[in-house]
Design a protein around this motif. Sequence first.
Motif, PDB file in Angstrom:
ATOM      1  N   GLY A   1      31.623  29.460   7.608  1.00 29.18           N
ATOM      2  CA  GLY A   1      30.437  28.769   8.095  1.00 29.18           C
ATOM      3  C   GLY A   1      29.463  29.796   8.634  1.00 29.18           C
ATOM      4  O   GLY A   1      29.084  30.733   7.922  1.00 29.18           O
ATOM      5  N   GLN A   2      29.100  29.674   9.908  1.00 29.70           N
ATOM      6  CA  GLN A   2      28.187  30.633  10.539  1.00 29.70           C
ATOM      7  C   GLN A   2      28.907  31.826  11.167  1.00 29.70           C
ATOM      8  O   GLN A   2      28.274  32.712  11.728  1.00 29.70           O
ATOM      9  CB  GLN A   2      27.351  29.912  11.596  1.00 29.70           C
ATOM     10  CG  GLN A   2      26.425  28.861  11.029  1.00 29.70           C
ATOM     11  CD  GLN A   2      25.413  29.468  10.089  1.00 29.70           C
ATOM     12  OE1 GLN A   2      24.725  30.427  10.428  1.00 29.70           O
ATOM     13  NE2 GLN A   2      25.323  28.931   8.882  1.00 29.70           N
ATOM     14  N   ILE A   3      30.228  31.843  11.086  1.00 28.46           N
ATOM     15  CA  ILE A   3      31.047  32.909  11.679  1.00 28.46           C
ATOM     16  C   ILE A   3      31.377  33.950  10.612  1.00 28.46           C
ATOM     17  O   ILE A   3      31.698  33.607   9.483  1.00 28.46           O
ATOM     18  CB  ILE A   3      32.360  32.324  12.247  1.00 28.46           C
ATOM     19  CG1 ILE A   3      32.059  31.272  13.314  1.00 28.46           C
ATOM     20  CG2 ILE A   3      33.268  33.423  12.786  1.00 28.46           C
ATOM     21  CD1 ILE A   3      33.265  30.443  13.715  1.00 28.46           C
ATOM     22  N   ILE A   4      31.307  35.211  10.995  1.00 27.11           N
ATOM     23  CA  ILE A   4      31.751  36.307  10.124  1.00 27.11           C
ATOM     24  C   ILE A   4      33.019  36.884  10.742  1.00 27.11           C
ATOM     25  O   ILE A   4      33.034  37.268  11.910  1.00 27.11           O
ATOM     26  CB  ILE A   4      30.693  37.435  10.016  1.00 27.11           C
ATOM     27  CG1 ILE A   4      29.374  36.903   9.480  1.00 27.11           C
ATOM     28  CG2 ILE A   4      31.223  38.576   9.167  1.00 27.11           C
ATOM     29  CD1 ILE A   4      29.424  36.390   8.056  1.00 27.11           C
ATOM     30  N   SER A   5      34.091  36.950   9.962  1.00 27.17           N
ATOM     31  CA  SER A   5      35.349  37.527  10.425  1.00 27.17           C
ATOM     32  C   SER A   5      35.566  38.848   9.698  1.00 27.17           C
ATOM     33  O   SER A   5      35.479  38.906   8.472  1.00 27.17           O
ATOM     34  CB  SER A   5      36.507  36.561  10.126  1.00 27.17           C
ATOM     35  OG  SER A   5      37.722  37.128  10.544  1.00 27.17           O
ATOM     36  N   ILE A   6      35.836  39.885  10.467  1.00 35.35           N
ATOM     37  CA  ILE A   6      36.042  41.226   9.905  1.00 35.35           C
ATOM     38  C   ILE A   6      37.401  41.740  10.362  1.00 35.35           C
ATOM     39  O   ILE A   6      37.695  41.725  11.557  1.00 35.35           O
ATOM     40  CB  ILE A   6      34.943  42.210  10.353  1.00 35.35           C
ATOM     41  CG1 ILE A   6      33.551  41.642  10.057  1.00 35.35           C
ATOM     42  CG2 ILE A   6      35.131  43.569   9.662  1.00 35.35           C
ATOM     43  CD1 ILE A   6      32.419  42.439  10.666  1.00 35.35           C
ATOM     44  N   ARG A   7      38.218  42.187   9.410  1.00 37.13           N
ATOM     45  CA  ARG A   7      39.543  42.765   9.728  1.00 37.13           C
ATOM     46  C   ARG A   7      39.447  44.268   9.482  1.00 37.13           C
ATOM     47  O   ARG A   7      39.001  44.712   8.436  1.00 37.13           O
ATOM     48  CB  ARG A   7      40.608  42.127   8.855  1.00 37.13           C
ATOM     49  CG  ARG A   7      42.004  42.739   8.920  1.00 37.13           C
ATOM     50  CD  ARG A   7      42.863  42.418  10.123  1.00 37.13           C
ATOM     51  NE  ARG A   7      43.300  41.072  10.346  1.00 37.13           N
ATOM     52  CZ  ARG A   7      44.549  40.643  10.285  1.00 37.13           C
ATOM     53  NH1 ARG A   7      45.521  41.453   9.920  1.00 37.13           N
ATOM     54  NH2 ARG A   7      44.847  39.411  10.597  1.00 37.13           N
ATOM     55  N   TYR A   8      39.885  45.039  10.478  1.00 37.18           N
ATOM     56  CA  TYR A   8      39.874  46.498  10.412  1.00 37.18           C
ATOM     57  C   TYR A   8      41.287  47.046  10.588  1.00 37.18           C
ATOM     58  O   TYR A   8      42.087  46.479  11.337  1.00 37.18           O
ATOM     59  CB  TYR A   8      39.030  47.103  11.541  1.00 37.18           C
ATOM     60  CG  TYR A   8      37.566  46.774  11.494  1.00 37.18           C
ATOM     61  CD1 TYR A   8      36.700  47.497  10.680  1.00 37.18           C
ATOM     62  CD2 TYR A   8      37.033  45.766  12.290  1.00 37.18           C
ATOM     63  CE1 TYR A   8      35.342  47.211  10.659  1.00 37.18           C
ATOM     64  CE2 TYR A   8      35.685  45.468  12.275  1.00 37.18           C
ATOM     65  CZ  TYR A   8      34.839  46.195  11.462  1.00 37.18           C
ATOM     66  OH  TYR A   8      33.497  45.912  11.441  1.00 37.18           O
ATOM     67  N   GLU A   9      41.542  48.149   9.955  1.00 34.97           N
ATOM     68  CA  GLU A   9      42.753  48.927  10.203  1.00 34.97           C
ATOM     69  C   GLU A   9      42.341  50.075  11.120  1.00 34.97           C
ATOM     70  O   GLU A   9      41.297  50.705  10.894  1.00 34.97           O
ATOM     71  CB  GLU A   9      43.284  49.465   8.873  1.00 34.97           C
ATOM     72  CG  GLU A   9      44.426  50.445   9.005  1.00 34.97           C
ATOM     73  CD  GLU A   9      44.794  51.016   7.651  1.00 34.97           C
ATOM     74  OE1 GLU A   9      45.846  50.639   7.138  1.00 34.97           O
ATOM     75  OE2 GLU A   9      44.004  51.832   7.113  1.00 34.97           O
ATOM     76  N   VAL A  10      43.126  50.334  12.136  1.00 36.41           N
ATOM     77  CA  VAL A  10      42.831  51.452  13.037  1.00 36.41           C
ATOM     78  C   VAL A  10      43.346  52.716  12.365  1.00 36.41           C
ATOM     79  O   VAL A  10      44.526  52.815  12.019  1.00 36.41           O
ATOM     80  CB  VAL A  10      43.497  51.247  14.417  1.00 36.41           C
ATOM     81  CG1 VAL A  10      43.223  52.445  15.324  1.00 36.41           C
ATOM     82  CG2 VAL A  10      43.004  49.961  15.065  1.00 36.41           C
TER      83      VAL A  10
ATOM     84  N   ILE B   1      39.173  46.273   6.106  1.00 34.77           N
ATOM     85  CA  ILE B   1      40.094  45.871   5.043  1.00 34.77           C
ATOM     86  C   ILE B   1      39.820  44.451   4.539  1.00 34.77           C
ATOM     87  O   ILE B   1      40.337  44.062   3.494  1.00 34.77           O
ATOM     88  CB  ILE B   1      41.575  46.029   5.472  1.00 34.77           C
ATOM     89  CG1 ILE B   1      41.888  45.308   6.766  1.00 34.77           C
ATOM     90  CG2 ILE B   1      41.934  47.499   5.582  1.00 34.77           C
ATOM     91  CD1 ILE B   1      43.343  45.413   7.219  1.00 34.77           C
ATOM     92  N   ARG B   2      38.970  43.676   5.255  1.00 34.32           N
ATOM     93  CA  ARG B   2      38.642  42.334   4.776  1.00 34.32           C
ATOM     94  C   ARG B   2      37.467  41.767   5.560  1.00 34.32           C
ATOM     95  O   ARG B   2      37.323  42.023   6.757  1.00 34.32           O
ATOM     96  CB  ARG B   2      39.840  41.407   4.949  1.00 34.32           C
ATOM     97  CG  ARG B   2      39.597  40.005   4.376  1.00 34.32           C
ATOM     98  CD  ARG B   2      40.751  39.064   4.566  1.00 34.32           C
ATOM     99  NE  ARG B   2      40.760  38.617   5.962  1.00 34.32           N
ATOM    100  CZ  ARG B   2      41.853  38.467   6.687  1.00 34.32           C
ATOM    101  NH1 ARG B   2      43.031  38.725   6.185  1.00 34.32           N
ATOM    102  NH2 ARG B   2      41.782  38.060   7.933  1.00 34.32           N
ATOM    103  N   THR B   3      36.645  41.005   4.877  1.00 31.76           N
ATOM    104  CA  THR B   3      35.602  40.220   5.540  1.00 31.76           C
ATOM    105  C   THR B   3      35.680  38.792   5.005  1.00 31.76           C
ATOM    106  O   THR B   3      36.100  38.569   3.872  1.00 31.76           O
ATOM    107  CB  THR B   3      34.180  40.765   5.293  1.00 31.76           C
ATOM    108  OG1 THR B   3      33.910  40.718   3.896  1.00 31.76           O
ATOM    109  CG2 THR B   3      34.023  42.180   5.813  1.00 31.76           C
ATOM    110  N   GLN B   4      35.309  37.847   5.840  1.00 38.13           N
ATOM    111  CA  GLN B   4      35.261  36.442   5.454  1.00 38.13           C
ATOM    112  C   GLN B   4      34.059  35.793   6.110  1.00 38.13           C
ATOM    113  O   GLN B   4      33.752  36.100   7.266  1.00 38.13           O
ATOM    114  CB  GLN B   4      36.499  35.692   5.953  1.00 38.13           C
ATOM    115  CG  GLN B   4      37.756  35.915   5.178  1.00 38.13           C
ATOM    116  CD  GLN B   4      38.871  35.058   5.778  1.00 38.13           C
ATOM    117  OE1 GLN B   4      39.368  35.373   6.838  1.00 38.13           O
ATOM    118  NE2 GLN B   4      39.224  33.972   5.107  1.00 38.13           N
TER     119      GLN B   4
END
Length: 186
Positions: free
Chosen positions: A165-174, A159-162
């Motif tokens: 910097g060098q970090i990738i954050s990924i949000r998922y819905e189960v 549902i979202r990626t950000q």
Amino acid sequence: MTASKTILYIAMSLDGYIARLDGSVDWLFDVEGDGGDNGYAAFYQTIGSVVMGRSTYEEVLTLSEEFPYADRPAYVLSRAEQPPAPHVQFTTEHVETLIPRLKETSEGDVWIIGGGLLVQSVMETQLLDEIEIAIIPKVLGEGIPLFPKGTSPALLRMIRTQTLGQIISIRYEVRRSPASRGFITG
């Protein structure tokens, strides 16, 4: 009023570990983020209560002189009774009853902090609504996996990626099957 969600918000090495074998998370502190808190403050404002395993709690205590979640109800799961501690409530209650109770009473979302066995238990009981993983660009080679062997299969919807910097954050819905309320697995 919006229903509270149960959210796993956690950092993980590129090879899937949340801590070294000894529980240490020292490898998290020298990675180039976005120059700020990498979205943590905004996330924390949505949280009404926190839940963590005892080993995670003990590691958190080594990271700071003050317990960082003292302003929220904090529950530490343990298989055995523990002596009282400031700012947390130790509990032997199973997540199957604890999490639904917290979702009903929490003034915000329920944050599953870790570790791997707690994550496994919450997924097995189908109580996880969302997962946000910050992928740290390091390969540890060994450690405590985010998803231990035997974790229930699950299908997630991004549902979202950000990029931070060098970090990738990924949000998922189960994702769950409407008929069985179980995880969709295929």
